[in-house]
Design a protein around this motif. Structure first.
Motif, PDB file in Angstrom:
ATOM      1  N   MET A   1       0.830  -1.213   0.000  1.00  0.00           N
ATOM      2  CA  MET A   1       0.000   0.000   0.000  1.00  0.00           C
ATOM      3  C   MET A   1       0.862   1.259   0.000  1.00  0.00           C
ATOM      4  SD  MET A   1      -3.319  -1.064   2.179  1.00  0.00           S
ATOM      5  CE  MET A   1      -4.199   0.362   1.599  1.00  0.00           C
ATOM      6  N   VAL A   2       1.963   1.208   0.763  1.00  0.00           N
ATOM      7  CA  VAL A   2       2.881   2.354   0.791  1.00  0.00           C
ATOM      8  C   VAL A   2       3.463   2.584  -0.610  1.00  0.00           C
ATOM      9  CG1 VAL A   2       5.078   3.187   1.724  1.00  0.00           C
ATOM     10  CG2 VAL A   2       3.415   2.105   3.244  1.00  0.00           C
ATOM     11  N   GLU A   3       3.816   1.490  -1.302  1.00  0.00           N
ATOM     12  CA  GLU A   3       4.368   1.582  -2.660  1.00  0.00           C
ATOM     13  C   GLU A   3       3.319   2.113  -3.650  1.00  0.00           C
ATOM     14  OE1 GLU A   3       7.470   0.692  -4.201  1.00  0.00           O
ATOM     15  OE2 GLU A   3       8.163   0.903  -2.135  1.00  0.00           O
ATOM     16  N   MET A   4       2.077   1.652  -3.509  1.00  0.00           N
ATOM     17  CA  MET A   4       1.040   2.004  -4.493  1.00  0.00           C
ATOM     18  C   MET A   4       0.522   3.430  -4.323  1.00  0.00           C
ATOM     19  SD  MET A   4      -1.176  -1.478  -5.203  1.00  0.00           S
ATOM     20  CE  MET A   4      -1.521  -1.994  -3.543  1.00  0.00           C
ATOM     21  N   HIS A   5       0.841   4.050  -3.183  1.00  0.00           N
ATOM     22  CA  HIS A   5       0.347   5.404  -2.906  1.00  0.00           C
ATOM     23  C   HIS A   5       0.689   6.377  -4.043  1.00  0.00           C
ATOM     24  CE1 HIS A   5      -0.829   8.777  -0.298  1.00  0.00           C
ATOM     25  NE2 HIS A   5       0.215   9.414  -0.778  1.00  0.00           N
ATOM     26  N   GLU A   6       1.892   6.222  -4.618  1.00  0.00           N
ATOM     27  CA  GLU A   6       2.293   7.119  -5.711  1.00  0.00           C
ATOM     28  C   GLU A   6       2.751   6.334  -6.926  1.00  0.00           C
ATOM     29  OE1 GLU A   6       4.292  10.896  -3.725  1.00  0.00           O
ATOM     30  OE2 GLU A   6       4.945   9.030  -2.836  1.00  0.00           O
TER      31      GLU A   6
ATOM     32  N   GLN B   1      -0.354   8.338   5.056  1.00  0.00           N
ATOM     33  CA  GLN B   1       0.716   8.683   4.105  1.00  0.00           C
ATOM     34  C   GLN B   1       0.416   9.987   3.375  1.00  0.00           C
ATOM     35  OE1 GLN B   1       1.948   5.386   1.748  1.00  0.00           O
ATOM     36  NE2 GLN B   1       3.431   6.547   0.561  1.00  0.00           N
ATOM     37  N   ALA B   2      -0.879  10.284   3.195  1.00  0.00           N
ATOM     38  CA  ALA B   2      -1.268  11.514   2.499  1.00  0.00           C
ATOM     39  C   ALA B   2      -0.781  12.762   3.227  1.00  0.00           C
ATOM     40  CB  ALA B   2      -2.790  11.568   2.352  1.00  0.00           C
ATOM     41  N   THR B   3      -0.465  12.622   4.536  1.00  0.00           N
ATOM     42  CA  THR B   3      -0.049  13.804   5.300  1.00  0.00           C
ATOM     43  C   THR B   3       1.455  14.073   5.172  1.00  0.00           C
ATOM     44  OG1 THR B   3       0.363  12.470   7.277  1.00  0.00           O
ATOM     45  CG2 THR B   3      -1.839  13.388   7.025  1.00  0.00           C
ATOM     46  N   ILE B   4       2.181  13.164   4.494  1.00  0.00           N
ATOM     47  CA  ILE B   4       3.638  13.327   4.357  1.00  0.00           C
ATOM     48  C   ILE B   4       3.942  14.061   3.049  1.00  0.00           C
ATOM     49  CG2 ILE B   4       5.808  12.042   4.033  1.00  0.00           C
ATOM     50  CD1 ILE B   4       4.719   9.902   5.876  1.00  0.00           C
TER      51      ILE B   4
ATOM     52  N   LYS C   1      12.049  13.088  -3.701  1.00  0.00           N
ATOM     53  CA  LYS C   1      11.869  12.460  -2.388  1.00  0.00           C
ATOM     54  C   LYS C   1      10.408  12.050  -2.209  1.00  0.00           C
ATOM     55  CE  LYS C   1      14.552  13.894   1.196  1.00  0.00           C
ATOM     56  NZ  LYS C   1      15.079  14.855   2.194  1.00  0.00           N
ATOM     57  N   PRO C   2      10.011  10.899  -2.774  1.00  0.00           N
ATOM     58  CA  PRO C   2       8.614  10.499  -2.632  1.00  0.00           C
ATOM     59  C   PRO C   2       8.262  10.164  -1.177  1.00  0.00           C
ATOM     60  CG  PRO C   2       9.895   8.759  -3.673  1.00  0.00           C
ATOM     61  CD  PRO C   2      10.807   9.943  -3.531  1.00  0.00           C
ATOM     62  N   SER C   3       6.968  10.243  -0.872  1.00  0.00           N
ATOM     63  CA  SER C   3       6.531  10.052   0.516  1.00  0.00           C
ATOM     64  C   SER C   3       6.744   8.625   1.003  1.00  0.00           C
ATOM     65  CB  SER C   3       5.046  10.403   0.636  1.00  0.00           C
ATOM     66  OG  SER C   3       4.284   9.499  -0.153  1.00  0.00           O
ATOM     67  N   LYS C   4       6.950   7.668   0.053  1.00  0.00           N
ATOM     68  CA  LYS C   4       7.034   6.274   0.497  1.00  0.00           C
ATOM     69  C   LYS C   4       8.286   6.012   1.344  1.00  0.00           C
ATOM     70  CE  LYS C   4       9.046   4.426  -3.773  1.00  0.00           C
ATOM     71  NZ  LYS C   4       8.759   3.682  -4.990  1.00  0.00           N
ATOM     72  N   GLY C   5       9.353   6.838   1.150  1.00  0.00           N
ATOM     73  CA  GLY C   5      10.577   6.670   1.958  1.00  0.00           C
ATOM     74  C   GLY C   5      10.310   6.852   3.436  1.00  0.00           C
ATOM     75  N   PRO C   6       9.923   8.096   3.832  1.00  0.00           N
ATOM     76  CA  PRO C   6       9.644   8.335   5.253  1.00  0.00           C
ATOM     77  C   PRO C   6       8.500   7.472   5.785  1.00  0.00           C
ATOM     78  CG  PRO C   6       9.152  10.291   3.906  1.00  0.00           C
ATOM     79  CD  PRO C   6       9.868   9.327   3.036  1.00  0.00           C
ATOM     80  N   MET C   7       7.488   7.234   4.937  1.00  0.00           N
ATOM     81  CA  MET C   7       6.338   6.441   5.385  1.00  0.00           C
ATOM     82  C   MET C   7       6.792   5.034   5.760  1.00  0.00           C
ATOM     83  SD  MET C   7       3.112   6.414   5.942  1.00  0.00           S
ATOM     84  CE  MET C   7       1.853   5.179   6.253  1.00  0.00           C
ATOM     85  N   TRP C   8       7.591   4.422   4.898  1.00  0.00           N
ATOM     86  CA  TRP C   8       8.025   3.039   5.136  1.00  0.00           C
ATOM     87  C   TRP C   8       8.902   2.954   6.383  1.00  0.00           C
ATOM     88  CZ3 TRP C   8       6.726  -1.619   4.788  1.00  0.00           C
ATOM     89  CH2 TRP C   8       7.645  -2.679   4.887  1.00  0.00           C
ATOM     90  N   LYS C   9       9.754   3.983   6.575  1.00  0.00           N
ATOM     91  CA  LYS C   9      10.597   4.038   7.773  1.00  0.00           C
ATOM     92  C   LYS C   9       9.698   4.002   9.020  1.00  0.00           C
ATOM     93  CE  LYS C   9      14.431   7.141   9.023  1.00  0.00           C
ATOM     94  NZ  LYS C   9      15.029   8.378   8.545  1.00  0.00           N
TER      95      LYS C   9
END
Length: 438
Positions: free
Chosen positions: A79-84, A241-244, A250-258
């Motif tokens: 889901m984190v990957e598919m966000h963007e 994730q939408a709030t990141i 620098k896509p949001s999936k980096g910080p989100m996944w961390k």
């Protein structure tokens, strides 16, 4: 609901998106993702894990706990990957991803009802949990006081949400969420350390509670539902994730996944010790909430119950915000209401009142959840992300990704079919003791 602000881009549309709770604030840090995810994941469900272990037995119990942890971490990663996944576009809500995968109409019909069952269901359960934990706190601190009905405690708990639910978005509840995440780790630790302190009961029995084979099988199904309920954080993950903030570099999936990885380590630290130690100490006599089984030391149990209350306050808000977002989107985009404080006041207050009233009328909602849990929790957590992944990424047939996704889908389907059967049976068995408005 479907019209993406990126496509429309009209000033009116942008104004609405800046007002809606999910898209209004995009400056979250990775650690916001960590504690929002912990708060969403580690529900009061952790306290029923020793009971689920008693229904599942040692071997299957540990296997199912570990498998669930691995599968749900994998589907969360998807889901984190598919966000963007689509350049220049963010799927800020679960149903937007569903619409992209299955089509505008079908996507809404597949995702929204399930997501609503989970979010509204969790909110009602948390109303009851919050009220009952307050009651337990009161009874432990003042054993000689006149007993007060749990419905009054539910009203007290709800009064907090009549205020908190007017915080506009995820970032504005980050302090509440952080407190909740800390509390969940605290009461989980209290639960298993207090159990260890008691030592193994002399007559401990690890065999199945039920004496008939059918009973054992149905209890097993019920235990599956309880484990599924413990992993329900996926319903709010895209919204978090939408709030990141996100840029092509620098896509949001980096910080989100961390944040997700940190959250999952915390989840493991909460779930595994509670489930294993609780069952090891009490065997099959453990209650469906381990804090009830632990009577002493009284001050510690009172403290743990207060921690549960604080945590459930945060959790309630995490699950309520996507519901507010859906309601407000519907009112503003479909019914053409203008975005205003008054509209928000009425909508959110009505919703909190609704969950409170259902919680008071149906205090046995937890058993209902075992029933509904299978229908809604299993798909949104265990296999809907896999189906979307297959639809969007189209991995090659019989490739590793394809095989893993199909295994998750089959296991998730089994969970979805079997756990409601167990939940339904325990509903029927305990129905004779149920009282509305108790």
């Amino acid at each position: 609901m479907a019209n993406q602000s990126q496509q429309d881009g009209t000033p009116e549309q942008k104004a609405i998106d800046d007002w809606l709770p999910i898209t209004s604030s995009r400056n979250a840090k990775w650690w916001y993702s960590a504690f929002h995810n912990v708060t969403a994941m580690v529900g009061a469900g952790v306290l029923s894990l020793p009971y689920a272990m008693a229904e599942l037995g040692w071997g299957p119990g540990i296997a199912i706990l570990v498998l669930s942890w691995i599968i749900t971490l994998y589907t969360l990663w998807q889901m984190v990957e598919m966000h963007e996944m689509v350049p220049g576009r963010r799927f800020d809500r679960y149903h937007e991803l569903g619409q992209y995968a299955f089509g505008e109409k079908l996507g809404l019909w597949i995702v929204v009802p399930q997501q609503l069952i989970v979010e509204v269901g969790v909110n009602i359960v948390y109303m009851v949990t919050g009220g009952k934990s307050l009651q337990k706190f009161h009874d432990t601190v003042c054993p000689s006081c006149k007993p007060i009905k749990s419905s009054y405690f539910i009203v007290i708990f709800a009064s907090v949400h009549f205020v908190l639910s007017h915080l506009p978005n995820f970032n504005s509840i980050s302090v509440v969420s952080l407190a909740a995440a800390v509390m969940s780790l605290s009461y989980s630790t209290i639960a298993w350390t207090a159990a260890l302190g008691k030592g193994v009961k002399p007559d401990v029995d690890y065999s199945y509670k039920a004496k008939t084979n059918t009973g054992v099988v149905f209890d097993f199904f019920s235990g599956l539902g309880e484990v599924a309920f413990a992993y329900a954080g996926h319903n709010v993950v895209l919204e978090i994730q939408a709030t990141i903030p996100s840029t092509p570099e620098k896509p949001s999936k980096g910080p989100m996944w961390k944040g997700v990885v940190v959250a999952y380590i915390v989840v493991a630290l909460c779930y595994f010790p509670v489930a294993i130690v609780g069952f090891y100490i009490f065997g099959n006599t453990v209650d469906d909430n381990i804090l009830i089984t632990l009577e002493k030391p009284a001050w510690l149990i009172a403290l743990a119950n207060m921690f549960v209350v604080v945590h459930v306050i945060g959790s309630y808000q995490i699950y309520a915000i996507p519901v507010f977002d859906m309601l407000e989107t519907f009112l503003v985009k479909k019914l053409r209401f203008s975005p205003s404080f008054f509209l928000r006041l009425v909508t959110r207050t009505t919703y909190v009142a609704f969950t409170m009233i259902v919680g008071i009328c149906v205090p046995f909602f937890g058993s209902l959840l075992g029933f509904f849990g299978g229908f809604a929790f299993a798909p949104t957590t265990y296999f809907l992300p896999c189906i979307m992944w297959l639809a969007i990424c189209k991995p090659k047939r019989f490739s590793l990704s394809w095989i893993i996704n199909w295994i998750c889908i089959i296991l998730g389907l089994l969970l979805m079919i079997l756990s409601p059967i167990g939940g339904l049976r325990s509903l029927i068995i305990s129905a004779k003791n149920y009282e509305f408005f108790s």
